[in-house]
Design an enzyme around this catalytic site. Structure first.
Site, PDB file in Angstrom:
ATOM      1  N   SER A 154       0.842  -1.201   0.000  1.00 50.35           N
ATOM      2  CA  SER A 154       0.000   0.000   0.000  1.00 50.35           C
ATOM      3  C   SER A 154       0.876   1.250   0.000  1.00 50.35           C
ATOM      4  O   SER A 154       1.945   1.272   0.612  1.00 50.35           O
ATOM      5  CB  SER A 154      -0.881  -0.007   1.253  1.00 50.35           C
ATOM      6  OG  SER A 154      -1.481   1.261   1.427  1.00 50.35           O
ATOM      7  N   TYR A 180      -5.310 -12.074  -7.208  1.00 56.52           N
ATOM      8  CA  TYR A 180      -4.062 -12.074  -6.437  1.00 56.52           C
ATOM      9  C   TYR A 180      -3.395 -13.441  -6.432  1.00 56.52           C
ATOM     10  O   TYR A 180      -4.036 -14.461  -6.713  1.00 56.52           O
ATOM     11  CB  TYR A 180      -4.348 -11.649  -4.997  1.00 56.52           C
ATOM     12  CG  TYR A 180      -4.629 -10.169  -4.879  1.00 56.52           C
ATOM     13  CD1 TYR A 180      -3.686  -9.299  -4.357  1.00 56.52           C
ATOM     14  CD2 TYR A 180      -5.831  -9.628  -5.332  1.00 56.52           C
ATOM     15  CE1 TYR A 180      -3.926  -7.944  -4.270  1.00 56.52           C
ATOM     16  CE2 TYR A 180      -6.086  -8.272  -5.251  1.00 56.52           C
ATOM     17  CZ  TYR A 180      -5.129  -7.430  -4.711  1.00 56.52           C
ATOM     18  OH  TYR A 180      -5.369  -6.083  -4.649  1.00 56.52           O
ATOM     19  N   ASP A 208      -6.561  19.038 -20.182  1.00 61.42           N
ATOM     20  CA  ASP A 208      -7.197  18.241 -19.123  1.00 61.42           C
ATOM     21  C   ASP A 208      -6.274  17.144 -18.587  1.00 61.42           C
ATOM     22  O   ASP A 208      -6.626  16.437 -17.650  1.00 61.42           O
ATOM     23  CB  ASP A 208      -8.557  17.682 -19.569  1.00 61.42           C
ATOM     24  CG  ASP A 208      -8.445  16.684 -20.718  1.00 61.42           C
ATOM     25  OD1 ASP A 208      -7.326  16.334 -21.113  1.00 61.42           O
ATOM     26  OD2 ASP A 208      -9.515  16.260 -21.222  1.00 61.42           O
TER      27      ASP A 208
HETATM   28 ZN   LIG Z   1      -4.768  -4.637  -6.334  1.00 64.42          ZN
END
Ligand SMILES: [Zn+2]
Length: 795
Positions: free
Chosen positions: A369, A594, A727
């Site tokens: 993370s 995963y 943008d």
């Molecule tokens: Zn992921």
């Protein structure tokens, strides 16, 4: 005849003419020698077809190496890259990547006596829909796109050996993951255009795994449901973008060199399932100083004159700095790193433009993370860094990890900048040249039926796909929504009964195979309207000299990646290829969720519950990738079985959101300003204009504009408006507010940077409205609008 005398002026002009001719000849010679522009190669044989490299006459002679063949034979063009690849064991019928039956000897490229590779880089927009579609990643109902923060790009790199025989393609795409359908369609179109030059074995498509890109480009039912339908509009846009990026790379190939460097990146990631990681043997963990892979691998590409062409970097991190409350399409932290790198190298260009291409590609990010402040209970502030990621009050829904910034945009910038800075250092000091042959190996494998040789006496099997209970729990980066908890190893009678009633009971065989995973969805036994998960997946390795890129069809955890890298490296070494650098390239070719280690699987956190082929999935992949490595090392790729071909389903369920006509309020038209900009802003403030809007999804099928907006500055000297942002700029935001029965507003923001020049500015809006007259087909019509001018002052 009277003798003609020349005036001073005439003498000077003649002298000038002679000098210019000499200089031109000299320059052309130098160009010819140093650049080795292979486009000119045919010209040596056909002087009458003299043309500049930019002049391409037909698809078959479109570029560099593609033109090595004789201009009359498409098939000889096709044979250029096919030497080590297509298997002789091919028995099944026509495929997206099958080689033409006619082969002829390719002519070598003119310029081939150099060490290095022919290198081409390309980048193309692949944004797709930015409204009326779910964002892909968090699987959160209602997290749909409502505008755009940054554009999404496909970044392609084509590399060929000096003699032009072997070539490989690596593509990193700013999307959640590459889907099987996307890959098959891209290969199909490449085959139509280039014959067997670009194939299943030598093209890798890798997703960056941004969780802020549109969904809707999948064919398996689980992902169609998560996408809330298939979007042909988005699918087409993405396929076109990916193919275009490869075409661009193909066209601008030139002789060059690749340098590699590696280094540690600190302060950008945490392991989000540390208790799972601790399940791995202590002796194994003791070999590593961290529970995440901190090494970044960087490739620097330049031409023979040292002019920079591009960068590929691989690093293991989830692009989830933008959390599941976001509704603006963007490329997250990895995309921000690319953005910074390209902006620096393409000085004077708007984002998404300019020749230099920098890809930040995904790796074994499964348990990694970017939200480095870690998980905390949002209600009490306590840590919830426990095996269930659950809070004492409020349970798992309160346990959320946050990034280092004040908000998710700030966190994205901080993490993206760390990646950019480190890549920049490694890039600048990259001095180890990559040399040696290119090779590629690929197989399609039925992952539901792989027998794994665990040791000399024991075997195990992979399973039909299934998702466990903890899949529904989500992660600390994005809670699943219902009251599921990570680390669940026992099913719940309520959910089991509900599932049995709606979808039928899972077989004993699948339940047994997945243990200790309690099965929530037995996707491998669900086939209506189409199979819920893929059976057939791609395994693939390409090698560039001593670098091997393993294309992983999903998300490996940290330790899974380490095991695979080590096993593949050992396999290469066993067969004479010592000291190979193995890179894990994530989210490639087909998505299968995963892949944890067997030990991590036992803990059944989110990543393990999402390891869909059961506890031995990783062992199966290690076995398969070792097989590919051995085939490359022993030059026996041709003997690899091709494997079963994946399906391409027809009639996918489309989005239930209807395409309705756009409507403007009475007395107004599309683009009319509803809320004007203020007359004056200071730097650091936000300029904002609201217009009568139209659904931006119309623009995804009608590319008359490459941007929804521009910020323009008035240049008094030339009396013109210069575009300073589009943008794709991080400073601009395009919000679309959907109203009732086709009415909508668009708000464009410019977050004026401190570096903005004082002066007069304006904001422009480009859209398409859907219109339908009675008994006529619907059309989308472009419109544009301009705000009143406003002033920006520095204080
Ligand atoms: Zn992921």
């Amino acid at each position: 005849m009277a003798k003609r005398t020349f005036s001073m002026l005439e003498t000077f002009l003649i002298f000038l003419l002679v000098m210019m001719t000499a200089v031109t000849v000299a320059l052309l010679s130098i160009l010819f020698i140093t650049s080795g522009t292979i486009e000119n190669h045919k010209d040596s044989g056909f002087p009458d077809t003299q043309s500049s490299p930019a002049t391409q006459s037909s698809p078959t002679t479109q570029s560099s190496l593609a033109t090595q063949s004789s201009p009359t034979t498409q098939s000889s063009l096709a044979t250029l890259g096919s030497t080590t690849t297509e298997g002789s064991t091919v028995t099944n019928g026509s495929t997206a990547t099958q080689a033409p039956s006619v082969m002829s000897t390719p002519e070598p490229p003119l310029f081939q006596n150099f060490s290095g590779y022919h290198i081409g880089v390309g980048r193309a927009d692949c944004t797709g829909q930015v409204a009326d579609i779910n964002l892909m990643g968090y699987s959160k109902t209602g997290q749909n796109a409502r505008g755009i923060l940054t554009r999404l790009y496909s970044r392609a790199f084509v590399m060929a050996e000096p003699d032009g025989l072997n070539r490989v393609v690596f593509v990193s795409v700013d999307i959640g993951m590459v889907s099987q359908r996307l890959r098959l369609e891209v290969l199909n179109r490449l085959q139509s255009k280039y014959g067997s030059l670009y194939r299943r074995d030598n093209v890798i498509l890798s997703g960056t795994h941004t969780h802020s890109g549109p969904a809707g480009f999948f064919q398996y039912t689980v992902f169609v449901i998560a996408s809330e339908g298939f979007s042909n509009r988005t699918f087409e846009y993405m396929v076109t973008g990916i193919v275009k990026s490869i075409e661009m790379a193909h066209k601008n190939m030139k002789p060059g060199k690749i340098f590699i460097n590696k280094g540690i990146v600190e302060g950008a990631q945490i392991n989000r399932s540390p208790s799972s990681y601790l399940q791995n043997p202590e002796s194994e963990r003791a070999r590593y100083s961290s529970n995440t892979d901190k090494e970044m691998v960087v490739l620097r590409m330049e031409d023979l004159n040292g002019a920079e062409l591009g960068l590929i970097s691989w690093f293991a991190i989830h692009p989830v700095s933008m959390n599941n409350s976001n509704h603006l399409v963007n490329s997250d932290n990895m995309g921000y790193a690319s953005y910074l790198f390209e902006q620096e190298k393409n000085k004077g260009y708007l984002p998404g433009q300019g020749p230099y291409v920098a890809a930040f590609a995904s790796s074994n990010l499964g348990d990694v993370s970017p939200n480095i402040l870690g998980p905390h209970c949002v209600n009490t502030g306590e840590s919830c860094d426990n095996a269930n990621s659950s809070c004492p009050i409020g349970g798992p829904s309160m346990c959320v990890a946050t990034g280092p910034g004040e908000d998710m945009l700030h966190s994205t910038q901080i993490i993206g900048r760390i990646l950019y800075q480190r890549a920049k250092e490694l890039y600048a000091s990259a001095s180890q040249e990559v040399t040696g042959p290119l090779a590629a190996a690929h197989q399609w494998v039925n992952m539901t039926d792989v027998t794994v040789q665990l040791n000399s006496t024991h075997t195990a099997k992979t399973c039909k796909p299934a998702l466990g209970y903890s899949f529904a729990a989500g992660t600390i980066d994005g809670f699943g929504g219902l009251n599921f908890t990570q680390g669940t190893t026992v099913g719940d009678p309520f959910w089991d009964t509900l599932r049995d009633q709606i979808l039928g009971k899972p077989s004993e065989e699948i339940k047994e195979c997945h243990k200790p995973k309690p099965i929530l969805l037995h996707t491998g036994e669900l086939t209506k309207p189409h199979p819920w998960h893929p059976d057939i997946v791609d395994v693939q390795i390409i090698t560039i000299g001593s670098l091997a890129i393993t294309a992983i069809p999903g998300e490996f955890t940290t330790m899974s990646g380490r095991r695979l890298r080590e096993a593949v490296q050992t396999e290469f070494a066993t067969h004479g290829m010592q000291n190979m650098t193995i890179v894990i390239s994530g989210l490639c070719n087909v998505y299968t969720h995963y892949i944890t280690t067997f030990e991590e699987y036992q803990a059944q956190r989110y990543e393990a519950a999402s390891t869909i082929y059961g506890p031995h999935t990783l062992s199966a992949y290690i076995q398969l990738f070792r097989g590919l490595a051995k085939a490359i090392a022993t030059d026996t790729v041709a003997n690899l079985s091709r494997g079963p071909e994946p399906p391409f389903f027809k009639q996918l369920i489309a989005s239930l959101i209807p395409n309705i006509v756009d409507r403007a309020p009475i007395g107004k038209t599309f683009g009319d300003v509803l809320q004007p900009a203020k007359p004056t802003y200071r730097v650091g403030e936000v300029a904002e204009v609201t217009f009568v809007g139209a659904n931006p999804k119309n623009s995804a099928e009608n590319q008359t504009h490459q941007t929804f907006l521009t910020v323009e500055k008035y240049e008094a000297a030339s009396a013109t408006w210069q575009i300073v942002h589009n943008d794709a700029s991080w400073e601009t935001r395009f919000y679309w507010h959907k109203g009732l029965v086709g009415h909508s507003n668009t708000t464009i923001q410019w977050h004026i940077p401190d570096t903005a020049q004082p002066g007069i500015y304006r904001i422009r809006y480009f859209g398409h409205n859907r219109k339908q007259e009675f008994l006529k087909p619907a059309v989308t019509l472009p419109f544009e609008s301009t705000s009143a001018a406003f002033e920006v002052v520095t204080s």
